[in-house]
Design a protein around this motif. Structure first.
Motif, PDB file in Angstrom:
ATOM      1  N   PHE A  82      30.567 -19.086 -36.840  1.00 32.35           N
ATOM      2  CA  PHE A  82      29.925 -18.555 -38.047  1.00 32.35           C
ATOM      3  C   PHE A  82      29.026 -17.381 -37.654  1.00 32.35           C
ATOM      4  CE2 PHE A  82      26.740 -18.207 -41.345  1.00 32.35           C
ATOM      5  CZ  PHE A  82      27.503 -18.301 -42.496  1.00 32.35           C
ATOM      6  N   PRO A  83      29.224 -16.207 -38.292  1.00 34.59           N
ATOM      7  CA  PRO A  83      28.424 -15.033 -37.932  1.00 34.59           C
ATOM      8  C   PRO A  83      27.066 -15.067 -38.617  1.00 34.59           C
ATOM      9  CG  PRO A  83      30.043 -14.422 -39.581  1.00 34.59           C
ATOM     10  CD  PRO A  83      30.256 -15.896 -39.286  1.00 34.59           C
ATOM     11  N   LEU A  84      26.138 -15.765 -38.012  1.00 38.64           N
ATOM     12  CA  LEU A  84      24.834 -15.980 -38.623  1.00 38.64           C
ATOM     13  C   LEU A  84      24.114 -14.668 -38.912  1.00 38.64           C
ATOM     14  CD1 LEU A  84      22.791 -18.200 -39.478  1.00 38.64           C
ATOM     15  CD2 LEU A  84      21.842 -18.058 -37.162  1.00 38.64           C
ATOM     16  N   THR A 103      29.867 -29.941 -43.886  1.00 37.95           N
ATOM     17  CA  THR A 103      30.218 -28.735 -43.132  1.00 37.95           C
ATOM     18  C   THR A 103      30.040 -28.976 -41.641  1.00 37.95           C
ATOM     19  OG1 THR A 103      29.529 -27.311 -44.964  1.00 37.95           O
ATOM     20  CG2 THR A 103      29.676 -26.287 -42.795  1.00 37.95           C
ATOM     21  N   LEU A 104      31.022 -28.506 -40.876  1.00 38.66           N
ATOM     22  CA  LEU A 104      30.923 -28.510 -39.420  1.00 38.66           C
ATOM     23  C   LEU A 104      30.949 -27.076 -38.923  1.00 38.66           C
ATOM     24  CD1 LEU A 104      30.984 -29.953 -36.620  1.00 38.66           C
ATOM     25  CD2 LEU A 104      33.494 -29.787 -36.734  1.00 38.66           C
ATOM     26  N   VAL A 105      29.958 -26.722 -38.099  1.00 42.39           N
ATOM     27  CA  VAL A 105      29.922 -25.437 -37.418  1.00 42.39           C
ATOM     28  C   VAL A 105      30.283 -25.664 -35.956  1.00 42.39           C
ATOM     29  CG1 VAL A 105      28.491 -23.474 -36.729  1.00 42.39           C
ATOM     30  CG2 VAL A 105      28.136 -24.547 -38.960  1.00 42.39           C
ATOM     31  N   VAL A 106      31.244 -24.913 -35.456  1.00 44.62           N
ATOM     32  CA  VAL A 106      31.580 -24.934 -34.030  1.00 44.62           C
ATOM     33  C   VAL A 106      31.224 -23.553 -33.492  1.00 44.62           C
ATOM     34  CG1 VAL A 106      33.364 -25.322 -32.301  1.00 44.62           C
ATOM     35  CG2 VAL A 106      33.441 -26.577 -34.465  1.00 44.62           C
ATOM     36  N   GLN A 107      30.246 -23.495 -32.600  1.00 42.35           N
ATOM     37  CA  GLN A 107      29.647 -22.217 -32.217  1.00 42.35           C
ATOM     38  C   GLN A 107      29.563 -22.061 -30.701  1.00 42.35           C
ATOM     39  OE1 GLN A 107      28.995 -20.500 -34.884  1.00 42.35           O
ATOM     40  NE2 GLN A 107      27.855 -18.711 -34.177  1.00 42.35           N
ATOM     41  N   GLY A 108      29.924 -20.870 -30.232  1.00 45.42           N
ATOM     42  CA  GLY A 108      29.806 -20.580 -28.816  1.00 45.42           C
ATOM     43  C   GLY A 108      28.353 -20.491 -28.380  1.00 45.42           C
ATOM     44  N   GLY A 109      28.058 -21.011 -27.209  1.00 46.92           N
ATOM     45  CA  GLY A 109      26.691 -21.001 -26.705  1.00 46.92           C
ATOM     46  C   GLY A 109      26.155 -19.610 -26.447  1.00 46.92           C
ATOM     47  N   ASN A 110      27.044 -18.631 -26.236  1.00 51.08           N
ATOM     48  CA  ASN A 110      26.642 -17.245 -25.988  1.00 51.08           C
ATOM     49  C   ASN A 110      27.142 -16.301 -27.080  1.00 51.08           C
ATOM     50  OD1 ASN A 110      25.264 -17.765 -23.578  1.00 51.08           O
ATOM     51  ND2 ASN A 110      27.141 -17.652 -22.361  1.00 51.08           N
ATOM     52  N   GLY A 163      25.086 -15.217 -33.294  1.00 54.50           N
ATOM     53  CA  GLY A 163      24.253 -16.371 -33.593  1.00 54.50           C
ATOM     54  C   GLY A 163      24.481 -17.478 -32.580  1.00 54.50           C
ATOM     55  N   ARG A 164      23.507 -17.668 -31.702  1.00 54.77           N
ATOM     56  CA  ARG A 164      23.608 -18.775 -30.747  1.00 54.77           C
ATOM     57  C   ARG A 164      23.166 -20.062 -31.429  1.00 54.77           C
ATOM     58  NH1 ARG A 164      22.833 -14.118 -28.334  1.00 54.77           N
ATOM     59  NH2 ARG A 164      23.803 -13.696 -26.300  1.00 54.77           N
ATOM     60  N   PRO A 165      23.649 -21.203 -30.959  1.00 59.46           N
ATOM     61  CA  PRO A 165      23.337 -22.458 -31.651  1.00 59.46           C
ATOM     62  C   PRO A 165      21.852 -22.676 -31.910  1.00 59.46           C
ATOM     63  CG  PRO A 165      25.102 -22.827 -30.092  1.00 59.46           C
ATOM     64  CD  PRO A 165      24.642 -21.410 -29.876  1.00 59.46           C
ATOM     65  N   ARG A 166      21.007 -22.296 -30.962  1.00 63.48           N
ATOM     66  CA  ARG A 166      19.575 -22.526 -31.134  1.00 63.48           C
ATOM     67  C   ARG A 166      18.966 -21.686 -32.268  1.00 63.48           C
ATOM     68  NH1 ARG A 166      20.011 -19.485 -26.425  1.00 63.48           N
ATOM     69  NH2 ARG A 166      19.002 -17.432 -26.480  1.00 63.48           N
ATOM     70  N   GLU A 167      19.671 -20.669 -32.710  1.00 64.80           N
ATOM     71  CA  GLU A 167      19.172 -19.817 -33.790  1.00 64.80           C
ATOM     72  C   GLU A 167      19.447 -20.386 -35.175  1.00 64.80           C
ATOM     73  OE1 GLU A 167      19.821 -15.456 -33.260  1.00 64.80           O
ATOM     74  OE2 GLU A 167      21.137 -16.116 -31.627  1.00 64.80           O
ATOM     75  N   PHE A 168      20.322 -21.362 -35.269  1.00 64.31           N
ATOM     76  CA  PHE A 168      20.709 -21.881 -36.584  1.00 64.31           C
ATOM     77  C   PHE A 168      19.587 -22.715 -37.186  1.00 64.31           C
ATOM     78  CE2 PHE A 168      24.707 -20.325 -35.340  1.00 64.31           C
ATOM     79  CZ  PHE A 168      25.537 -20.314 -36.442  1.00 64.31           C
ATOM     80  N   GLU A 210      26.691 -30.204 -39.639  1.00 72.74           N
ATOM     81  CA  GLU A 210      26.768 -30.577 -38.226  1.00 72.74           C
ATOM     82  C   GLU A 210      27.088 -29.333 -37.406  1.00 72.74           C
ATOM     83  OE1 GLU A 210      29.121 -34.116 -37.298  1.00 72.74           O
ATOM     84  OE2 GLU A 210      29.278 -34.489 -39.453  1.00 72.74           O
ATOM     85  N   LEU A 211      26.602 -29.299 -36.178  1.00 75.85           N
ATOM     86  CA  LEU A 211      26.878 -28.170 -35.293  1.00 75.85           C
ATOM     87  C   LEU A 211      27.277 -28.680 -33.917  1.00 75.85           C
ATOM     88  CD1 LEU A 211      24.991 -24.814 -35.049  1.00 75.85           C
ATOM     89  CD2 LEU A 211      25.712 -25.994 -32.978  1.00 75.85           C
ATOM     90  N   VAL A 212      28.391 -28.167 -33.428  1.00 74.49           N
ATOM     91  CA  VAL A 212      28.863 -28.476 -32.086  1.00 74.49           C
ATOM     92  C   VAL A 212      28.839 -27.188 -31.266  1.00 74.49           C
ATOM     93  CG1 VAL A 212      30.856 -29.190 -30.701  1.00 74.49           C
ATOM     94  CG2 VAL A 212      30.300 -30.417 -32.802  1.00 74.49           C
ATOM     95  N   GLU A 213      28.206 -27.236 -30.110  1.00 78.38           N
ATOM     96  CA  GLU A 213      28.134 -26.070 -29.238  1.00 78.38           C
ATOM     97  C   GLU A 213      29.280 -26.073 -28.228  1.00 78.38           C
ATOM     98  OE1 GLU A 213      25.168 -24.008 -25.886  1.00 78.38           O
ATOM     99  OE2 GLU A 213      24.392 -25.554 -27.256  1.00 78.38           O
ATOM    100  N   VAL A 214      29.917 -24.911 -28.077  1.00 82.90           N
ATOM    101  CA  VAL A 214      30.921 -24.717 -27.033  1.00 82.90           C
ATOM    102  C   VAL A 214      30.222 -23.940 -25.923  1.00 82.90           C
ATOM    103  CG1 VAL A 214      33.201 -23.821 -26.468  1.00 82.90           C
ATOM    104  CG2 VAL A 214      32.730 -24.667 -28.782  1.00 82.90           C
ATOM    105  N   GLU A 215      29.889 -24.621 -24.864  1.00 77.86           N
ATOM    106  CA  GLU A 215      29.045 -24.039 -23.820  1.00 77.86           C
ATOM    107  C   GLU A 215      29.656 -22.771 -23.228  1.00 77.86           C
ATOM    108  OE1 GLU A 215      28.122 -26.904 -20.859  1.00 77.86           O
ATOM    109  OE2 GLU A 215      26.764 -28.054 -22.137  1.00 77.86           O
ATOM    110  N   HIS A 216      28.788 -21.778 -23.045  1.00 75.27           N
ATOM    111  CA  HIS A 216      29.118 -20.510 -22.371  1.00 75.27           C
ATOM    112  C   HIS A 216      30.063 -19.612 -23.172  1.00 75.27           C
ATOM    113  CE1 HIS A 216      27.226 -22.359 -18.913  1.00 75.27           C
ATOM    114  NE2 HIS A 216      28.124 -23.325 -18.893  1.00 75.27           N
ATOM    115  N   ALA A 217      30.536 -20.040 -24.325  1.00 72.56           N
ATOM    116  CA  ALA A 217      31.554 -19.282 -25.053  1.00 72.56           C
ATOM    117  C   ALA A 217      30.919 -18.176 -25.900  1.00 72.56           C
ATOM    118  CB  ALA A 217      32.372 -20.206 -25.945  1.00 72.56           C
ATOM    119  N   ASP A 218      31.682 -17.079 -26.065  1.00 72.83           N
ATOM    120  CA  ASP A 218      31.234 -15.973 -26.908  1.00 72.83           C
ATOM    121  C   ASP A 218      31.794 -16.129 -28.321  1.00 72.83           C
ATOM    122  OD1 ASP A 218      33.893 -15.177 -26.770  1.00 72.83           O
ATOM    123  OD2 ASP A 218      33.512 -13.425 -25.507  1.00 72.83           O
TER     124      ASP A 218
END
Length: 211
Positions: free
Chosen positions: A125-127, A148-155, A159-164, A170-178
């Motif tokens: 999601f382009p925050l 709603t489920l957000v699947v977001q790259g950690g990098n 919008g990084r997960p911590r910015e949401f 729900e939000l799932v982080e994909v570590e290191h992903a752009d």
């Protein structure tokens, strides 16, 4: 089973590529982003994995993409195309989960309630635009009005997960992903592992929705 369907819309012809499941219980309709098509690794991974769970996946190409144009139109035009092809997505008579990656996720969030989607899957999601956190699109995500489920790259620079913000999703982080779920080789994670993280998260979420 895979087949294509052309759907006329006021914005031009859209194309739906169906990945049908046997004894399907749900349709998962996914749109693409503004910079690419349905060949994105996350969309293809989901289309390959989810039919085994009784989920028919419909990958939607917006009219601008079908017409071979390189630039996506304004969000309002994207919504027009999505609304017009919704009857085709609902035609199997099953609950429809709306979603997509990036711009496609925004479309799904903006139209979910009016179209009767039972849930939204927001991939990357382009925050906000990169480097412009003040230009937040959180209102679209928070206004989806359905599970709603957000699947977001950690990098993800969009919008990084911590910015949401906190919210009913729900939000799932994909570590290191752009933003495209690509991961640097130095991270020690393969593309296959990244796609598995995404598909596992989506499968588990959809299973909970059906309970």
């Amino acid at each position: 089973m895979k087949n294509n369907e052309i759907v006329e819309t006021p914005a031009g012809d859209a194309r739906v590529t169906w990945y049908a499941a046997e004894n399907a219980t749900t349709v998962l309709a996914l749109g693409h982003g503004a910079g690419g098509g349905i060949g994105a690794r996350d969309l293809q991974g989901i289309a390959a994995a989810l039919p085994a769970d009784g989920v028919t996946v419909a990958l939607v190409e917006q009219p601008w993409r079908v017409a071979g144009k390189k630039l996506a139109p304004a969000p309002k035009t994207l919504d027009v195309g999505w609304r017009a092809l919704w009857p085709a997505l609902a035609a199997p008579g099953l609950p429809v989960v709306a979603g997509g990656r990036s711009a496609g996720a925004r479309v799904a969030c903006r139209t979910a309630r009016e179209l009767g989607a039972v849930a939204v899957l927001a991939l990357s999601f382009p925050l906000h635009p990169p480097g412009r956190p003040e230009k937040s699109r959180a209102g679209e995500l928070l206004g989806a009005g359905v599970p709603t489920l957000v699947v977001q790259g950690g990098n993800d620079p969009f919008g990084r997960p911590r910015e949401f913000p906190d919210g009913a999703y729900e939000l799932v982080e994909v570590e290191h992903a752009d933003h495209g779920f690509a991961v640097a080789k130095s991270a020690g994670i393969t593309e296959e592992e990244t796609v598995t993280t995404i598909t596992d998260a989506v499968r588990a979420w959809l299973a909970r929705l059906r309970e």
